[in-house]
Scaffold this motif. Structure first.
Motif, short mmCIF file in Angstrom:
data_model
loop_
_atom_site.label_atom_id
_atom_site.label_comp_id
_atom_site.label_asym_id
_atom_site.label_seq_id
_atom_site.Cartn_x
_atom_site.Cartn_y
_atom_site.Cartn_z
N THR A 138 0.82 -1.21 0.00
CA THR A 138 0.00 0.00 0.00
C THR A 138 0.86 1.27 0.00
O THR A 138 0.36 2.35 -0.28
CB THR A 138 -0.93 0.04 1.23
N PRO A 168 -2.14 2.51 -2.96
CA PRO A 168 -3.17 2.17 -1.99
C PRO A 168 -4.31 1.41 -2.67
O PRO A 168 -4.51 1.56 -3.87
CB PRO A 168 -3.64 3.53 -1.50
N PRO A 173 -8.01 0.55 -3.95
CA PRO A 173 -9.08 1.44 -4.42
C PRO A 173 -10.01 1.83 -3.27
O PRO A 173 -10.47 2.98 -3.20
CB PRO A 173 -9.82 0.60 -5.45
N ASP A 203 -9.24 2.33 -0.21
CA ASP A 203 -8.60 3.42 0.55
C ASP A 203 -8.74 4.75 -0.17
O ASP A 203 -8.94 5.80 0.45
CB ASP A 203 -7.11 3.12 0.76
N VAL A 204 -8.60 4.68 -1.48
CA VAL A 204 -8.72 5.91 -2.27
C VAL A 204 -10.13 6.47 -2.13
O VAL A 204 -10.32 7.68 -1.92
CB VAL A 204 -8.40 5.63 -3.76
N ALA A 258 -10.44 8.04 1.25
CA ALA A 258 -9.79 9.35 1.30
C ALA A 258 -10.65 10.40 0.63
O ALA A 258 -10.80 11.53 1.11
CB ALA A 258 -8.42 9.27 0.62
N GLY A 259 -11.23 10.00 -0.48
CA GLY A 259 -12.11 10.92 -1.22
C GLY A 259 -13.31 11.31 -0.37
O GLY A 259 -13.70 12.48 -0.31
N ASP A 281 -2.83 7.90 -0.84
CA ASP A 281 -4.21 7.70 -1.32
C ASP A 281 -4.78 8.98 -1.93
O ASP A 281 -5.49 8.95 -2.94
CB ASP A 281 -5.12 7.16 -0.20
N VAL A 282 -4.44 10.13 -1.35
CA VAL A 282 -4.93 11.40 -1.91
C VAL A 282 -4.25 11.69 -3.26
O VAL A 282 -4.89 12.20 -4.19
CB VAL A 282 -4.69 12.56 -0.92
N VAL A 332 -3.24 9.46 -5.44
CA VAL A 332 -3.91 8.63 -6.45
C VAL A 332 -5.31 9.17 -6.73
O VAL A 332 -5.75 9.22 -7.89
CB VAL A 332 -3.99 7.17 -5.96
N LEU A 333 -5.99 9.64 -5.69
CA LEU A 333 -7.33 10.21 -5.88
C LEU A 333 -7.28 11.38 -6.87
O LEU A 333 -8.09 11.47 -7.79
CB LEU A 333 -7.88 10.67 -4.52
N SER A 334 -6.31 12.28 -6.67
CA SER A 334 -6.23 13.44 -7.56
C SER A 334 -6.02 13.00 -9.00
O SER A 334 -6.64 13.53 -9.93
CB SER A 334 -5.06 14.35 -7.17
#
Ligand code: ATP
Ligand code: MG
Lengths: 268, 278
Positions: A45, A49, A51, A53-54, A57-58, A231-232, A234-236
């Protein structure tokens, strides 16, 4: 974004209902595999991370309001920059496509400027504007300008001269000729320009926000990197991908509405 | 009334194309009830492109309402002559006169390519032919009438791309007819069609010509088409009218009749002998 993208599929390949679902099979499968790989520890992770977790975070960022604010800021920059650069590019494309004089005056200069990668201007732009809004808008507008300019110009120059002659024979005034013949004839090419420009718009914005910003998605990703919030990050990245896809779909819908006469867009 | 003459003089060239006084408009509306063909007189007409002398003095009179076919080998200047008659190119020397003042809507041209706007529906394409009357209230009605004349009323809301080659050409004919022209010039309008479609288009051309009485000038490379349709066949050679052959067969004509076949043979031999000489 490539030229291949803009060539519509032959009719037989398009099955109306199933078609909408088919395109989601691969992304969903990738996410499923990714989740399994993370949960089983196959992918640490710290590298990527899961998905879930992403998504988590979102959700947290959404509750704090930070996510919406940053998306909104990026969206605003993208649209304003696109509008500014796009309309100037369109205006020059029209002028140079319709007037020899205007083309002689400006085309060579514009072609020279085109060869400067606009992202290479970032240091200069920071010196000029600081990390102000105008810096991002300037870069996006500059990036968007050329695909729109070139494709508008190309579209107008390649309108069938026999149709233009026909319009003149049937007594069209210059305004009518533009409205009924030249502009509709150039429209398919203008759309190619718009779709290229949308790709460049996001790319420019990501880079600009990553390097010089105090808000926006790119800034959010850079902040997260400093705090090791992978995680943030990857989210972005995923949100950028989603917004890009959204812009592309919007332009396709517009294309389909305005080019319904085109054999490639006629659904039966 | 002022006489419109297309000549090498720039002022008169302009007068025939652009100066349409309100007075002229009234005249036009008065006679539009019974639109008839215009006579055509061509005197000493010359046209060159650079060193290439294409037309070297054409003298020709076409009475009102006549159907004239022009044949000649490729590159002899048929299209050039037609474009000069239609006012699409500038005359080098000589004149073309119609005996009276003309409006742009009085003369229409049809080309080998239909030249339809792909982004306009069939009906809107026909409306283009109305010229300055496009914006008038009865534009739709007039365009629909023209579509009925060419037998395509049921295609009014289609895009041109779904039509066959022959149907596209019929839309183009409807567009040319909708302004009730007094001279209709055809530049190989059927050249790209298959044999059967050609024959039905030829019948259509003949029918609308008989119904409307315009003066028809048909450029074709098909001599049998020329003798089947025309009152008179002109053969152009070396920039001049070398032969002027009347076709006196009555109408409707029997395609492939002995009389027409004989005429076709003699015109073909003219063309071939000219070819042998060069
Ligand atoms: N715009 C132009 N500029 C230069 N030369 C031209 C132009 N238009 C026609 N010509 C020349 O004039 C000559 C006659 O051309 P035109 O098109 O009138 O022939 P045509 O009799 O219609 O031939 P075809 O049967 O092949 O259609 C040709 O030699 C052609 O090359
Ligand atoms: Mg020709």
């Amino acid at each position: 974004m490539s030229l291949i993208d803009s060539i519509p599929l032959p009719r037989s390949v398009r099955l109306p209902r199933v078609d909408g679902l088919i395109q989601w099979i691969v992304p969903l499968a990738i996410i499923a595999i990714w989740q399994v790989a993370s949960v089983t520890g196959f992918v640490p992770t710290r590298v990527l991370p899961a998905p879930s977790d992403v998504v988590l975070a979102g959700w947290k960022l959404l509750l704090s309001g930070e996510l919406v604010r940053n998306i909104w800021v990026s969206f605003w920059r993208a649209s304003i920059g696109f509008l500014i650069g796009g309309s100037i590019g369109f205006a020059f494309g029209l002028a140079n496509g319709l007037s020899q004089l205007s083309a002689k005056l400006t085309d060579t200069t514009l072609q020279m400027v085109r060869n400067v990668p606009h992202l290479a201007l970032i240091p200069l732009v920071i010196l000029w504007f600081g990390i102000d809004e105008s810096a991002k808008l300037f870069l996006v507008a500059l990036g968007v300008f050329f695909p729109i300019y070139l494709n508008t110009l190309h579209g107008i120059r390649t309108v069938d001269p026999q149709l233009i002659e026909m319009g003149r024979i049937y007594g069209m005034t210059d305004g009518e000729l533009f409205r009924r013949v030249i502009f509709p004839g150039a429209l398919p090419s203008i759309f190619v320009g718009i779709r290229f420009a949308l790709g460049i718009m996001w790319l420019t914005l990501i880079v600009a926000e990553t390097i010089a910003a105090s808000s926006g998605l790119g800034y959010m990703a850079m902040q997260a990197r400093e705090f090791m919030l992978i995680d943030v990050v990857v989210l972005s990245i995923l949100i950028y991908a989603l917004l890009g896809k959204l812009a592309d779909s919007a332009s396709r819908v517009l294309e389909r509405l305005t080019l319904s006469w085109h054999p490639a867009f006629q659904k039966r | 009334m002022q006489t419109a003459v297309r000549s090498s003089l720039p002022e008169t060239e302009l007068a025939s194309r652009a100066n349409f006084t309100p007075h002229a408009r009234v005249v036009r509306e008065e006679r539009s009830a019974s639109a008839v063909g215009l006579p055509l007189s061509i005197r000493g007409l010359r046209k060159s492109f650079g060193d290439n002398e294409v037309l070297r003095g054409i003298d020709l009179h076409i009475p009102a309402g006549q159907f004239v076919a022009i044949v000649g080998k490729s590159g002899c200047g048929k299209s050039t002559l037609l474009r000069l008659i239609a006012g699409l190119d500038k005359i080098d020397a000589g004149s073309i006169s119609f005996g009276q003042e003309i409006q742009p809507e009085d003369i229409r041209v049809m080309f080998q390519e239909p030249r339809l706007l792909p982004w306009a529906r069939v009906l809107a394409n026909v409306e283009v032919g109305l010229g300055r009357d496009r914006a008038s209230g009865d534009a739709h009605a007039r365009a629909e009438k023209a579509l009925i004349e060419v037998g395509l009323a049921d295609k009014r809301d289609q895009w041109p791309s779904v039509l066959s080659g022959g149907q596209k050409q019929r839309v183009a004919l409807g567009r040319a007819l909708v302004s009730r022209p007094r001279v209709l010039a055809f530049d190989e309008p059927l050249g790209a069609l298959d044999a059967l479609t050609r024959i039905s288009m030829q019948r259509l051309l003949e029918r609308v010509w008989r119904d409307q009485g315009f003066t028809a000038i048909l450029v074709t490379h098909d001599v049998s088409e020329a003798v089947a349709l025309a009152d008179r066949v002109l053969v152009i050679e070396e920039g001049r009218i070398a032969h002027d052959v009347s076709v006196n067969a009555g109408r409707p004509r029997q395609r492939g009749s002995v009389e027409l076949a004989g005429l076709e043979g003699s015109i073909l031999s003219h063309l071939l002998s000219a070819d042998d000489r060069t």
